[in-house]
Design a protein around this motif. Structure first.
Motif, PDB file in Angstrom:
ATOM      1  N   PRO A 202      55.556  34.985  37.522  1.00 34.78           N
ATOM      2  CA  PRO A 202      56.355  35.099  36.538  1.00 34.78           C
ATOM      3  C   PRO A 202      56.530  34.005  35.787  1.00 34.78           C
ATOM      4  O   PRO A 202      56.737  33.660  34.546  1.00 34.78           O
ATOM      5  CB  PRO A 202      57.748  35.671  37.181  1.00 34.78           C
ATOM      6  CG  PRO A 202      57.027  36.670  38.286  1.00 34.78           C
ATOM      7  CD  PRO A 202      55.897  35.718  38.822  1.00 34.78           C
ATOM      8  N   ALA A 203      56.802  32.815  36.499  1.00 32.48           N
ATOM      9  CA  ALA A 203      56.915  31.525  36.024  1.00 32.48           C
ATOM     10  C   ALA A 203      55.839  31.162  35.033  1.00 32.48           C
ATOM     11  O   ALA A 203      56.190  30.400  33.928  1.00 32.48           O
ATOM     12  CB  ALA A 203      57.199  30.362  37.116  1.00 32.48           C
ATOM     13  N   LEU A 204      54.542  31.167  35.530  1.00 32.77           N
ATOM     14  CA  LEU A 204      53.376  30.733  34.748  1.00 32.77           C
ATOM     15  C   LEU A 204      53.359  31.863  33.441  1.00 32.77           C
ATOM     16  O   LEU A 204      52.989  31.164  32.173  1.00 32.77           O
ATOM     17  CB  LEU A 204      52.081  30.835  35.440  1.00 32.77           C
ATOM     18  CG  LEU A 204      51.137  30.145  34.947  1.00 32.77           C
ATOM     19  CD1 LEU A 204      51.354  28.531  34.416  1.00 32.77           C
ATOM     20  CD2 LEU A 204      49.668  30.191  35.801  1.00 32.77           C
ATOM     21  N   ARG A 205      53.665  32.873  33.559  1.00 32.91           N
ATOM     22  CA  ARG A 205      53.680  33.991  32.429  1.00 32.91           C
ATOM     23  C   ARG A 205      54.439  33.514  31.444  1.00 32.91           C
ATOM     24  O   ARG A 205      54.412  33.531  30.157  1.00 32.91           O
ATOM     25  CB  ARG A 205      53.874  35.360  32.877  1.00 32.91           C
ATOM     26  CG  ARG A 205      53.922  36.502  32.001  1.00 32.91           C
ATOM     27  CD  ARG A 205      54.194  37.940  32.394  1.00 32.91           C
ATOM     28  NE  ARG A 205      54.157  38.826  31.425  1.00 32.91           N
ATOM     29  CZ  ARG A 205      54.475  40.168  31.713  1.00 32.91           C
ATOM     30  NH1 ARG A 205      54.825  40.758  33.035  1.00 32.91           N
ATOM     31  NH2 ARG A 205      54.586  40.879  30.740  1.00 32.91           N
ATOM     32  N   ALA A 206      55.936  33.063  31.987  1.00 34.92           N
ATOM     33  CA  ALA A 206      57.092  32.697  30.846  1.00 34.92           C
ATOM     34  C   ALA A 206      56.520  31.496  30.260  1.00 34.92           C
ATOM     35  O   ALA A 206      56.986  31.294  28.958  1.00 34.92           O
ATOM     36  CB  ALA A 206      58.123  32.515  31.947  1.00 34.92           C
ATOM     37  N   ALA A 207      56.032  30.560  30.822  1.00 32.22           N
ATOM     38  CA  ALA A 207      55.681  29.121  30.356  1.00 32.22           C
ATOM     39  C   ALA A 207      54.401  29.275  29.482  1.00 32.22           C
ATOM     40  O   ALA A 207      54.424  28.866  28.313  1.00 32.22           O
ATOM     41  CB  ALA A 207      55.010  28.424  31.305  1.00 32.22           C
ATOM     42  N   ALA A 208      53.440  30.413  29.586  1.00 31.24           N
ATOM     43  CA  ALA A 208      52.631  30.836  28.640  1.00 31.24           C
ATOM     44  C   ALA A 208      51.755  29.597  28.140  1.00 31.24           C
ATOM     45  O   ALA A 208      51.310  29.853  26.873  1.00 31.24           O
ATOM     46  CB  ALA A 208      53.229  31.876  27.422  1.00 31.24           C
ATOM     47  N   PRO A 209      51.129  28.796  29.007  1.00 33.84           N
ATOM     48  CA  PRO A 209      50.195  27.642  28.609  1.00 33.84           C
ATOM     49  C   PRO A 209      48.819  28.237  27.631  1.00 33.84           C
ATOM     50  O   PRO A 209      48.535  29.462  28.420  1.00 33.84           O
ATOM     51  CB  PRO A 209      50.017  26.876  29.565  1.00 33.84           C
ATOM     52  CG  PRO A 209      50.063  27.793  30.584  1.00 33.84           C
ATOM     53  CD  PRO A 209      51.496  28.614  30.281  1.00 33.84           C
ATOM     54  N   ASN A 210      48.429  27.741  26.724  1.00 36.41           N
ATOM     55  CA  ASN A 210      47.437  28.299  26.010  1.00 36.41           C
ATOM     56  C   ASN A 210      46.126  27.385  26.009  1.00 36.41           C
ATOM     57  O   ASN A 210      46.211  26.368  25.218  1.00 36.41           O
ATOM     58  CB  ASN A 210      47.583  28.717  24.559  1.00 36.41           C
ATOM     59  CG  ASN A 210      46.375  29.438  23.846  1.00 36.41           C
ATOM     60  OD1 ASN A 210      45.661  30.313  24.608  1.00 36.41           O
ATOM     61  ND2 ASN A 210      46.329  29.332  22.832  1.00 36.41           N
ATOM     62  N   PRO A 211      45.021  27.627  26.884  1.00 34.88           N
ATOM     63  CA  PRO A 211      44.946  28.548  27.668  1.00 34.88           C
ATOM     64  C   PRO A 211      45.704  28.426  29.078  1.00 34.88           C
ATOM     65  O   PRO A 211      46.095  27.218  29.189  1.00 34.88           O
ATOM     66  CB  PRO A 211      43.316  28.648  27.976  1.00 34.88           C
ATOM     67  CG  PRO A 211      43.028  27.112  27.827  1.00 34.88           C
ATOM     68  CD  PRO A 211      43.829  26.585  26.857  1.00 34.88           C
ATOM     69  N   PHE A 212      45.571  29.561  29.772  1.00 33.05           N
ATOM     70  CA  PHE A 212      46.266  29.339  31.203  1.00 33.05           C
ATOM     71  C   PHE A 212      45.282  28.361  32.153  1.00 33.05           C
ATOM     72  O   PHE A 212      44.181  28.152  31.850  1.00 33.05           O
ATOM     73  CB  PHE A 212      46.233  30.845  31.862  1.00 33.05           C
ATOM     74  CG  PHE A 212      47.204  31.727  31.654  1.00 33.05           C
ATOM     75  CD1 PHE A 212      48.741  31.108  31.966  1.00 33.05           C
ATOM     76  CD2 PHE A 212      47.050  32.886  31.157  1.00 33.05           C
ATOM     77  CE1 PHE A 212      49.680  32.059  31.451  1.00 33.05           C
ATOM     78  CE2 PHE A 212      48.119  33.788  30.753  1.00 33.05           C
ATOM     79  CZ  PHE A 212      49.312  33.383  31.034  1.00 33.05           C
TER      80      PHE A 212
END
Length: 491
Positions: A291-301
């Motif tokens: 959830p934390a990485l999803r919320a941060a949503a860096p592009n790309p992961f």
């Protein structure tokens, strides 16, 4: 029952012999039948002259017989060389000559045929397989992977991914594409099921989903490009594939837009991102999109942190990989080994040719290939960075960039391609209305010299045989459209 990749043999034979181990287009094999078929294959191979330490080429597509042959080779100590029949016969024969294999097993005809006229044992001992990738000299180059590397890889799947008891893996990748290793090794190490998906089944959209539903797949590993193709099918969702609970990605960058579209279709699914070249036994880093990485949503992961048995560090922007999972070197290519391999703390190391960054938490982010780095008007540009920015445009599912060149190799300009999230006719098309202001939007994220001079919509990006976006095909489509009498795509 399961296959123990530490011992390269079947284990726990007293339990689960009737459970399904492998499914292909022709039917299913139980674990007991798989073991019997493997033992019968071994007897036939030995009778034909197969011997430990001498490579054996296996050709075919996604047949259970192909998998049986690979297991038989592992048990006999024979390095196998997987080659898909998508390759022309001349290339298959050339690979047999390069490895000096005495035999080739035709998995489609289930027959042994001669390979090289000059067979020989390998200099490297205890190899599991040799996998061929494209070579800059025109000859494919052979990557030599040791048995210890496969055992480490299987242990990571078993101990780190929490896939549950007897998971069912969807396997559509060519056996000659190292990412396929995740599916069949994972399924057999965990005593699960490997569902082989041939091209003919995948091509029939509805039949493909029905096949996956009937076999109750729970683990899906592929490139993001392959999943994007499935998203054009409205039936690719939890309602039609209720057992699917984990997606594992690799070989390409994973964008937040792609992940969110998957979560809309499969709300409870886990998404794991991974990275690793063929030379490092399929994968070296991994991360679950929590959830934390999803919320941060860096592009790309990010592509994750190093596995327990691996070390990753960045030198001059290049991702370097160290560990016992690193290849034993390229076959008969001391020139390449001298430039690509090194030793660090007594372990084999490999200079990947991939660009990356590592943050304070140890997360690695892939930034493209050194050979995808171009120079335009004096500026160094990573095409992968532009790809990611295009993929983040409103209503976009994916992006790709092509550098058009003059005959002398000089770059003229950049052409961007966007795959819209909304389905449309195949081929190049005018941009959707929502992308009218695309240059301004890209300008918020990219400097002016990185913004393509033109952006073209392309529904369903063409892909390579390993399901990656095919830049060469996109360039060809663009040039054909420009030279045709048809109206040009709108910029």
């Amino acid at each position: 029952m399961r296959f123990d990749f530490n011992r390269c043999d079947f284990a726990d034979a007293q339990a689960g012999a009737d459970a399904i181990a492998v499914v292909d287009a022709q039917g299913a094999l139980s674990w007991g039948a798989l073991r019997a078929a493997t033992e019968a294959w071994e007897q036939a191979a030995v009778a034909m002259g197969a011997r430990a330490g001498e490579p054996l080429v296996i050709s075919g597509h996604k047949e259970a017989a192909f998998l049986v042959a690979m297991l038989g080779c592992l048990r006999l100590g024979i390095p196998f060389v997987p080659v898909d029949v998508i390759n022309p016969p001349e290339r298959i024969a050339r690979i047999g000559d390069l490895v000096r294999a005495g035999l080739r097993y035709d998995a489609q005809g289930q027959a042994f045929v001669p390979a090289s006229g000059d067979p020989a044992l390998l200099d490297e001992q205890a190899l599991a397989y040799i996998m061929f990738t494209s070579g800059s000299t025109g000859d494919p180059k052979g990557v030599q992977i040791g048995r210890e590397s496969v055992a480490l890889f299987a242990g990571w799947i078993r101990d780190c991914l929490n896939l549950g008891a007897a998971p069912v893996f969807m396997d559509q990748m060519l056996f000659s594409f190292d990412f396929s290793l995740f599916n069949w090794v994972g399924a057999l190490e965990l005593g699960g099921t490997c569902v082989l998906c041939p091209r003919e089944t995948i091509a029939q959209r509805d039949a493909f989903v029905s096949y996956l539903a009937a076999t109750r797949i729970s683990v899906w590993a592929s490139t993001p490009s392959f999943v994007r193709q499935q998203l054009f099918n409205p039936d690719f969702d939890h309602a039609h594939l209720p057992d699917l609970r984990v997606f594992v990605f690799g070989a390409e960058s994973l964008t937040p837009a792609m992940a969110e579209e998957l979560w809309q279709r499969f709300p409870q699914v886990r998404i794991v991102n991974s990275y690793g070249p063929t030379e490092a036994t399929c994968s070296t880093t991994w991360v679950e999109i929590d959830p934390a990485l999803r919320a941060a949503a860096p592009n790309p992961f990010p592509i994750g942190r190093a596995k327990p048995y691996a070390e990753v560090f960045i030198e001059n922007g290049e991702i370097n990989i160290v560990g016992d999972h690193v290849m034993r070197g390229y076959l008969n290519r001391p020139d390449l080994n001298a430039t690509r391999m090194f030793t660090r703390n007594g372990k084999r190391g490999y200079r990947s040719g991939d660009l990356g960054e590592i943050d304070a938490q140890g997360l690695v982010t892939f930034r493209g290939r050194i050979d995808d780095q171009i120079k335009l008007h004096g500026y160094r540009i990573e095409l992968a960075e532009i790809d990611a920015a295009i993929a983040a445009l409103p209503g976009a599912r994916a992006g790709a960039t092509v550098a058009l060149r003059r005959p002398d190799g000089a770059i003229v300009r950049l052409i961007g391609f966007v795959e819209p999230a909304v389905a449309g006719p195949a081929g190049l098309q005018p941009l959707p209305d929502g992308l009218v202001d695309w240059k301004h939007t890209l300008g918020r994220h990219l400097p002016p010299y990185m913004i393509p001079s033109e952006l073209v919509a392309c529904h369903r990006f063409p892909t390579t045989s390993t399901d990656k976006a095919d830049r060469k095909q996109l360039e060809r489509l663009y040039l054909e459209a420009r030279l045709s009498k048809n109206p040009e795509p709108q910029a």
